[in-house]
Write a protein that holds these residues in place. Structure first.
Motif, short mmCIF file in Angstrom:
data_model
loop_
_atom_site.label_atom_id
_atom_site.label_comp_id
_atom_site.label_asym_id
_atom_site.label_seq_id
_atom_site.Cartn_x
_atom_site.Cartn_y
_atom_site.Cartn_z
N GLU A 66 23.82 41.29 19.69
CA GLU A 66 23.91 39.82 19.83
C GLU A 66 23.40 39.14 18.56
O GLU A 66 23.99 38.21 18.03
CB GLU A 66 23.08 39.34 21.04
CG GLU A 66 23.83 39.31 22.35
CD GLU A 66 22.85 39.16 23.53
OE1 GLU A 66 21.64 38.90 23.30
OE2 GLU A 66 23.30 39.35 24.68
N ASN A 120 25.57 36.71 16.36
CA ASN A 120 25.20 35.29 16.22
C ASN A 120 24.91 34.89 14.78
O ASN A 120 24.96 33.72 14.43
CB ASN A 120 23.98 34.98 17.11
CG ASN A 120 24.32 35.16 18.59
OD1 ASN A 120 25.49 35.13 18.96
ND2 ASN A 120 23.29 35.39 19.41
N ASN A 121 24.60 35.89 13.95
CA ASN A 121 24.30 35.58 12.53
C ASN A 121 25.42 36.04 11.60
O ASN A 121 25.20 36.19 10.39
CB ASN A 121 22.96 36.25 12.14
CG ASN A 121 21.78 35.51 12.78
OD1 ASN A 121 21.28 34.52 12.25
ND2 ASN A 121 21.38 35.97 13.96
#
Ligand code: G3P
Ligand code: MG
Length: 378
Positions: free
Chosen positions: A42, A46-47
């Motif tokens: 995740e 997300n980055n």
């Protein structure tokens, strides 16, 4: 959870590094996610830090597995960042200048549950796929003890494209290539059928080549009479499952066939192609997939809208020194990308043992692996 601060990003906003994650023993044990696996993926998602899954597993089509894994791990995975052991077999459908197309040839596909690997092969584009259970149901005497008969509901089968009639070889079933797509379920049946084909005249099931054992021929005549090519999708002797000890993998099946071949031929070479980790071809294929995925991430809709900065480093996170670590250590990227091996303790490798192939670092689990790598990238 993670160290704040920027990761080393290149001018285009795309980090100059990426990850390749093994699955069994790193993200999952059998079908259960390992602690930290979802959190780690995740964070990267997300980055916008690119990663691929690079597994010696298989048995289902990539689209099916990525759907299952996305649900299990809580991150959107696609076929663009997913490489299974048999994924490169797709290249044999159309072939190339140097590799003949096997698209319409009659191929034997073994491994996996029931019809799944046949369906994968057909979704790749192979048009004439036979399984050992098809042969067993049409020709029961081929192996007196097979379990397949009792599990036909599970295994599934189809009528053979041509009957097996060794008295009439020109009209009998001829196999042009043998693929072990995934771990065979009925080793004995598959070993018997593959041995029959390797000893046959031109791949015609039920025949025996007169060239076998002829000392005037190369390899003493073994596999010198048009017998089918033999492909394995990975060499794993062991792999990590829900059992507390590593289990025999496809490499165990291959070793059994080599043992039987050795006894049968008196030590002849067994001509075969083995792909999967740790072989450089697999890492080269994976790097190609990863670079394409990075470009798509930047390009958004899959087209490369602008030049993507060079991928400088890939952190290969694995549990098996013989495949994941060895492969990353030995791969020489054609683009000068550095592959850094990171060994976790949640799979085949047991803490405290001295791994035959030394990783750059040993960490407890996949979450620690990502944190270590982010610190490395500063
Ligand atoms: O069949 C799966 C096994 O060989 C290992 O899979 O994900 O650890 O490369 P993986
Ligand atoms: Mg593994």
């Amino acid at each position: 959870q993670f160290r704040n601060g920027s990761t080393a990003v290149a001018v285009d906003g795309m980090p100059s590094f990426a990850f390749a994650f093994d699955i069994d023993g790193v993200l999952l044990r059998s079908s259960a996610p390992l602690p930290g696996a979802s959190t780690a993926l995740e964070y990267l998602h997300n980055n916008s830090i690119p990663f691929i899954l690079l597994t010696n597993g298989g048995g289902k089509h990539e689209s099916t597995r990525v759907a299952e894994l996305s649900k299990k791990l809580g991150v959107p995975l696609t076929e663009e960042n997913f490489v299974q052991s048999h994924t490169p077999f797709k290249q044999l459908v159309e072939g190339s200048e140097t590799v003949e197309s096997l698209k319409d040839k009659t191929i034997l596909v073994t491994g996996g549950d029931g019809e799944k690997c046949r369906k994968v092969a057909e979704m790749y584009g192979f048009t004439n796929v036979v399984t050992p259970t098809d042969i067993m149901m049409a020709y029961p005497s081929i192996w007196p003890f097979s379990l397949a008969v009792d599990f036909t509901a599970v295994q599934g089968h189809r009528p053979l494209p041509t009957n097996v009639d060794h008295m009439n070889p020109s009209k009998s079933l001829k196999i042009d290539a043998i693929f072990v797509f995934n771990d065979p379920r009925d080793w004995a049946l598959d070993l018997q059928i593959i041995l029959d084909l390797l000893l046959s005249k031109g791949g015609v099931l039920g025949t025996v080549s007169e060239k076998n054992g002829d000392p005037s021929l190369p390899n003493n005549g073994w596999q010198q009479d048009g017998q089918p090519k033999l492909f394995f999708s990975n060499p794993d002797l062991f792999w990590a499952t829900s059992h507390h000890m590593p289990r025999l993998g496809q490499g165990g099946f291959q070793a059994s066939l080599r043992g039987i071949w050795d006894e049968t031929t008196g030590g002849a070479v067994l001509e075969r192609t083995v792909i999967g980790k740790p072989y450089p071809e697999t890492y080269k294929y994976a790097e190609r997939v990863l670079n394409k995925h990075r470009a798509q991430m930047l390009g958004g809709n899959g087209e490369v809208k602008k030049k993507v900065s060079r991928l400088e480093r890939v952190f290969m996170v694995g549990d098996n020194p013989e495949s994941d670590i060895r492969g990353a250590n030995e791969f020489e990227s054609p683009h000068g990308t550095e592959w850094t091996s990171v060994l976790v303790k949640t799979g085949v490798y047991h803490d405290g043992r001295h791994p035959k192939y030394a990783p750059k670092v040993i960490v407890n689990d996949v979450l620690e692996a990502v944190k270590w790598a982010l610190r490395e990238e500063g």
